[in-house]
Motif scaffolding. Structure first.
Motif, PDB file in Angstrom:
ATOM      1  N   MET A   1       0.787  -1.283  -0.004  1.00 14.40           N
ATOM      2  CA  MET A   1       0.030  -0.086   0.153  1.00 14.40           C
ATOM      3  C   MET A   1       1.130   1.195  -0.106  1.00 14.40           C
ATOM      4  N   GLN A   2       0.539   2.062  -0.990  1.00 15.44           N
ATOM      5  CA  GLN A   2       1.288   3.266  -1.042  1.00 15.44           C
ATOM      6  C   GLN A   2       0.785   4.425  -0.246  1.00 15.44           C
ATOM      7  N   ASP A   3       1.359   4.978   0.583  1.00 13.08           N
ATOM      8  CA  ASP A   3       1.038   6.189   1.887  1.00 13.08           C
ATOM      9  C   ASP A   3       0.625   7.625   1.096  1.00 13.08           C
ATOM     10  N   GLY A   4       1.534   7.894   0.072  1.00 15.95           N
ATOM     11  CA  GLY A   4       1.282   8.886  -0.662  1.00 15.95           C
ATOM     12  C   GLY A   4       2.385   9.969  -0.115  1.00 15.95           C
ATOM     13  N   ILE A   5       2.756   9.839   1.026  1.00 16.33           N
ATOM     14  CA  ILE A   5       3.702  10.840   1.784  1.00 16.33           C
ATOM     15  C   ILE A   5       4.837  10.152   2.142  1.00 16.33           C
ATOM     16  N   GLY A 372     -12.339   4.163  16.268  1.00 17.42           N
ATOM     17  CA  GLY A 372     -11.042   4.238  16.176  1.00 17.42           C
ATOM     18  C   GLY A 372     -10.306   3.374  15.568  1.00 17.42           C
ATOM     19  N   VAL A 373     -10.693   1.870  15.947  1.00 17.60           N
ATOM     20  CA  VAL A 373     -10.080   0.748  15.493  1.00 17.60           C
ATOM     21  C   VAL A 373     -10.502   0.700  14.000  1.00 17.60           C
ATOM     22  N   TYR A 374     -11.947   0.828  13.754  1.00 21.10           N
ATOM     23  CA  TYR A 374     -12.258   0.496  12.360  1.00 21.10           C
ATOM     24  C   TYR A 374     -11.455   1.638  11.554  1.00 21.10           C
ATOM     25  N   HIS A 375     -11.291   2.692  11.990  1.00 22.44           N
ATOM     26  CA  HIS A 375     -10.601   3.833  10.835  1.00 22.44           C
ATOM     27  C   HIS A 375      -9.114   3.259  10.803  1.00 22.44           C
ATOM     28  N   MET A 376      -8.638   2.852  11.883  1.00 19.84           N
ATOM     29  CA  MET A 376      -7.278   2.360  11.637  1.00 19.84           C
ATOM     30  C   MET A 376      -6.945   1.163  10.816  1.00 19.84           C
ATOM     31  N   THR A 377      -7.755   0.215  10.945  1.00 17.94           N
ATOM     32  CA  THR A 377      -7.594  -0.987  10.373  1.00 17.94           C
ATOM     33  C   THR A 377      -7.242  -1.028   8.901  1.00 17.94           C
ATOM     34  N   PRO A 378      -7.780  -0.080   7.954  1.00 22.78           N
ATOM     35  CA  PRO A 378      -7.588  -0.331   6.676  1.00 22.78           C
ATOM     36  C   PRO A 378      -6.168   0.356   6.438  1.00 22.78           C
ATOM     37  N   ARG A 379      -5.659   1.434   7.297  1.00 27.93           N
ATOM     38  CA  ARG A 379      -4.676   1.948   7.159  1.00 27.93           C
ATOM     39  C   ARG A 379      -3.417   1.218   7.745  1.00 27.93           C
ATOM     40  N   LEU A 380      -3.582   0.300   8.898  1.00 28.02           N
ATOM     41  CA  LEU A 380      -2.543  -0.576   9.267  1.00 28.02           C
ATOM     42  C   LEU A 380      -2.496  -1.614   8.320  1.00 28.02           C
ATOM     43  N   PHE A 381      -3.434  -2.310   7.769  1.00 22.25           N
ATOM     44  CA  PHE A 381      -3.161  -3.529   6.939  1.00 22.25           C
ATOM     45  C   PHE A 381      -3.447  -3.417   5.599  1.00 22.25           C
ATOM     46  N   GLY A 382      -3.517  -2.128   5.036  1.00 23.02           N
ATOM     47  CA  GLY A 382      -3.883  -2.104   3.787  1.00 23.02           C
ATOM     48  C   GLY A 382      -4.867  -2.743   2.983  1.00 23.02           C
ATOM     49  N   ARG A 383      -6.031  -2.874   3.793  1.00 17.56           N
ATOM     50  CA  ARG A 383      -7.299  -3.719   3.276  1.00 17.56           C
ATOM     51  C   ARG A 383      -8.525  -2.980   3.713  1.00 17.56           C
ATOM     52  N   ALA A 472     -10.416  -9.280   3.169  1.00 16.51           N
ATOM     53  CA  ALA A 472     -10.989  -7.929   2.607  1.00 16.51           C
ATOM     54  C   ALA A 472     -10.057  -7.528   1.172  1.00 16.51           C
ATOM     55  N   LYS A 473     -10.694  -6.737   0.635  1.00 18.21           N
ATOM     56  CA  LYS A 473      -9.853  -6.386  -0.788  1.00 18.21           C
ATOM     57  C   LYS A 473      -8.783  -5.358  -0.165  1.00 18.21           C
ATOM     58  N   GLU A 474      -7.748  -5.391  -0.959  1.00 21.44           N
ATOM     59  CA  GLU A 474      -6.705  -4.556  -0.852  1.00 21.44           C
ATOM     60  C   GLU A 474      -6.722  -3.208  -1.469  1.00 21.44           C
ATOM     61  N   ILE A 475      -6.368  -2.205  -0.657  1.00 21.00           N
ATOM     62  CA  ILE A 475      -6.483  -0.955  -1.169  1.00 21.00           C
ATOM     63  C   ILE A 475      -5.006  -0.634  -1.535  1.00 21.00           C
ATOM     64  N   GLN A 476      -4.833   0.304  -2.779  1.00 20.89           N
ATOM     65  CA  GLN A 476      -3.692   0.611  -3.277  1.00 20.89           C
ATOM     66  C   GLN A 476      -2.984   1.938  -2.492  1.00 20.89           C
ATOM     67  N   ARG A 477      -3.968   2.938  -2.217  1.00 21.30           N
ATOM     68  CA  ARG A 477      -3.466   4.090  -1.675  1.00 21.30           C
ATOM     69  C   ARG A 477      -4.212   4.312  -0.180  1.00 21.30           C
ATOM     70  N   GLU A 478      -3.585   4.678   0.931  1.00 22.36           N
ATOM     71  CA  GLU A 478      -4.126   5.020   1.952  1.00 22.36           C
ATOM     72  C   GLU A 478      -5.024   6.046   1.721  1.00 22.36           C
ATOM     73  N   PRO A 479      -6.524   5.861   2.380  1.00 20.50           N
ATOM     74  CA  PRO A 479      -7.315   7.051   2.244  1.00 20.50           C
ATOM     75  C   PRO A 479      -7.140   8.232   2.916  1.00 20.50           C
ATOM     76  N   ALA A 482     -12.539   9.414   4.705  1.00 23.81           N
ATOM     77  CA  ALA A 482     -13.568   8.359   5.141  1.00 23.81           C
ATOM     78  C   ALA A 482     -12.905   6.922   4.863  1.00 23.81           C
ATOM     79  N   THR A 483     -13.310   5.874   5.715  1.00 26.98           N
ATOM     80  CA  THR A 483     -12.723   4.725   5.717  1.00 26.98           C
ATOM     81  C   THR A 483     -13.191   3.720   4.755  1.00 26.98           C
ATOM     82  N   PRO A 484     -12.592   3.148   3.899  1.00 23.68           N
ATOM     83  CA  PRO A 484     -12.887   2.451   2.571  1.00 23.68           C
ATOM     84  C   PRO A 484     -13.719   0.993   3.514  1.00 23.68           C
ATOM     85  N   MET A 485     -14.819   0.513   2.727  1.00 20.99           N
ATOM     86  CA  MET A 485     -15.486  -0.468   3.223  1.00 20.99           C
ATOM     87  C   MET A 485     -16.300  -1.116   2.281  1.00 20.99           C
ATOM     88  N   ALA A 486     -16.266  -2.648   2.301  1.00 24.54           N
ATOM     89  CA  ALA A 486     -17.179  -3.239   1.357  1.00 24.54           C
ATOM     90  C   ALA A 486     -18.514  -3.053   1.647  1.00 24.54           C
TER      91      ALA A 486
END
Length: 487
Positions: A1-5, A372-383, A472-479, A482-486
């Motif tokens: 996952m690319q952070d962008g920064i 907070g955990v829901y917000h962090m999870t995609p950013r911690l694990f790239g999904r 879950a689906k991988e995300i290519q760039r950290e949001p 808003a948290t991405p979710m299926a």
């Protein structure tokens, strides 16, 4: 996952996140057992001495406060501390090492706490049950967090210290002083040569002991359940909504007034006791004044949503955070009302107090940490989050559970208080204590159902997080927001 920064080091945030989820489930499960034990006392003996109320209740409170809540706060710190200070642990390996030591010592404390409390080894003080040996490790844990906190600020690249870190500093500073003073003890084995190595006696006695205990006891809630969680919501709500905090001036007012007022409120636990009347009155007055900074924070959070209220329909995480702020307003109005002497005469020692504590713990604290955990999870694990629908269902199940819980406890408490005060024409008590217990059984059952619903919702939360990490689906760039979710 690319952070962008830049890529951040998320290992510590992940470790504390896993502990947060595990201790949350264990603590809530024990709480449900305790609730049903009050309705059916035979449940006290399902596992012999290890399942009686007196053993499980300290476990419940300690695991929720020092396990679930603190690890949630620390997961947040190790996640967004790097971001708001513009540093990474890759650049500062010493801070990473301190963080790892912090986690390892904390884990040892949790294991020792489970062992001692399950075996009935306790100091018999509210929120201060752990033996003196474990307390030394607690202090070490706290020092390591302080080193991480202030060490990170010392090397920061961002000049301004973000609001959330103000509250973390307050949590660290206040708990440091209060915990040490309240836990000063004389180990009996070392001094007399008799008894168990675990046991000790307090450095204080009688009224002084009560004063010091509730100076600590209430402010353990103030600076863990309150300031630590405010630190989380001041980061996650603006981030999730994409909105700046409503008012910086209101933030300043709320922070400094909360810090000054809260520290004096503990005396309201000792109304109608042997402590000096002026201490009782001081506790009552400052508790009522506490409404202002508490509501200042909650209103600041709610007004941060200005122009974005449509997100309540679109984002389940916004639902959690907005309702958390609303429960905070309710709990910080209810507590001061209970601190008024005339109200306290009815409410103290009743289940209304239990209802108040759980309004805050279930509605304010847990909802903020869950979001907070829901917000962090995609950013911690790239999904992305595995299921948005599951979060929606979880939210409503848990909300209904809270309503069952607080409504049953409010009603039970008022019934208790009125029955205890009711007298005959001859001035004798009209009801025995057993009469009140029998009358309250239906409310205890409702309380247990409410707790069970909340636990079911938390189990859904755990499932959603696990599936997010592994399937879950991988995300290519950290949001950014808003948290991405299926769906």
């Amino acid at each position: 996952m690319q952070d962008g920064i830049k890529q951040y080091d998320y290992l510590l945030a992940k470790l504390f996140l896993f502990v947060c989820i595990a201790t949350g489930f264990v603590g809530m499960m024990i709480g449900v057992v305790l609730a049903f034990q009050l309705a059916d006392p035979d449940l006290n003996y399902i596992a012999g001495e290890y399942s009686i109320f007196g053993r499980l209740r300290p476990l419940h409170t300690n695991v929720i406060i020092y396990g679930f809540t603190l690890s949630g706060i620390w997961a947040g710190w190790y996640y967004f501390g790097q971001r708001v200070l513009k540093i990474t642990y890759h650049e500062h390996p010493f801070l990473r090492l301190v963080g790892l030591l912090h986690f390892l010592v904390y884990l040892i404390v949790l294991v020792l706490a489970l062992y001692t409390l399950f075996n009935g080894i306790t100091r018999s003080k509210e929120y201060a049950e752990l033996p003196w040996i474990v307390n030394l490790l607690v202090v070490l844990t706290w020092v390591l967090w302080g080193t991480s906190l202030f060490g990170s600020m010392a090397v920061r690249k961002e000049k301004v210290i973000y609001i959330s870190l103000w509250y973390f500093i307050a949590t660290f500073t206040a708990i440091s002083v209060l915990y040490i003073f309240n836990h000063l003890s004389v180990p009996t084995k070392l001094v007399t040569g008799f008894g168990s190595i675990w046991y000790s006696i307090s450095m204080y006695a009688g009224t002084n002991d009560a004063l010091i205990q509730w100076w600590w006891g209430h402010n353990a809630v103030a600076f863990v359940f309150t300031s630590g969680i405010i630190g989380l919501i001041y980061y996650f709500l603006p981030k999730e909504s994409g909105q700046p905090v409503f008012s910086y001036k209101l933030t300043l007012f709320s922070f400094w007034s909360l810090m000054f007022v809260y520290i004096w409120a503990g005396g309201h636990h000792l109304i109608y006791s042997t402590v000096p009347d002026w201490v009782q009155s001081l506790g009552s007055v400052f508790s009522v004044v506490l409404i202002l900074p508490s509501w200042g924070t909650a209103i600041n959070m709610l007004l941060t949503m200005r122009g974005q209220w449509h997100l309540l329909k679109e984002s389940p995480l916004i639902k959690f955070l907005v309702l958390a702020s609303t429960w905070y307003m309710l709990a910080t109005l209810e507590g001061p009302i209970q601190s008024i002497k005339s109200v306290n005469a009815l409410a103290h020692f009743t289940d209304w107090i239990i209802g108040h504590v759980h309004d805050a713990a279930l509605g304010w604290v847990a909802f903020t940490i869950i979001a907070g955990v829901y917000h962090m999870t995609p950013r911690l694990f790239g999904r992305e989050i595995y299921s948005k629908k599951l979060i929606e269902v979880q939210f409503w199940i848990m909300t209904i559970g809270i309503v069952f819980y607080f409504s049953s406890m409010w009603t039970a408490g008022i019934v208790q208080g009125m029955m205890w005060r009711d007298i005959t024409e001859l001035g004798q008590l009209k009801y025995s204590f057993v009469d009140t217990v029998i009358r309250l059984k239906p409310f205890f059952i409702l309380r247990g159902i409410g707790g069970l619903l909340y636990l079911v919702g938390f189990a859904m939360f755990i499932y959603n997080i696990i599936m997010s990490i592994v399937a879950a689906k991988e995300i290519q760039r950290e949001p950014q927001y808003a948290t991405p979710m299926a769906s």
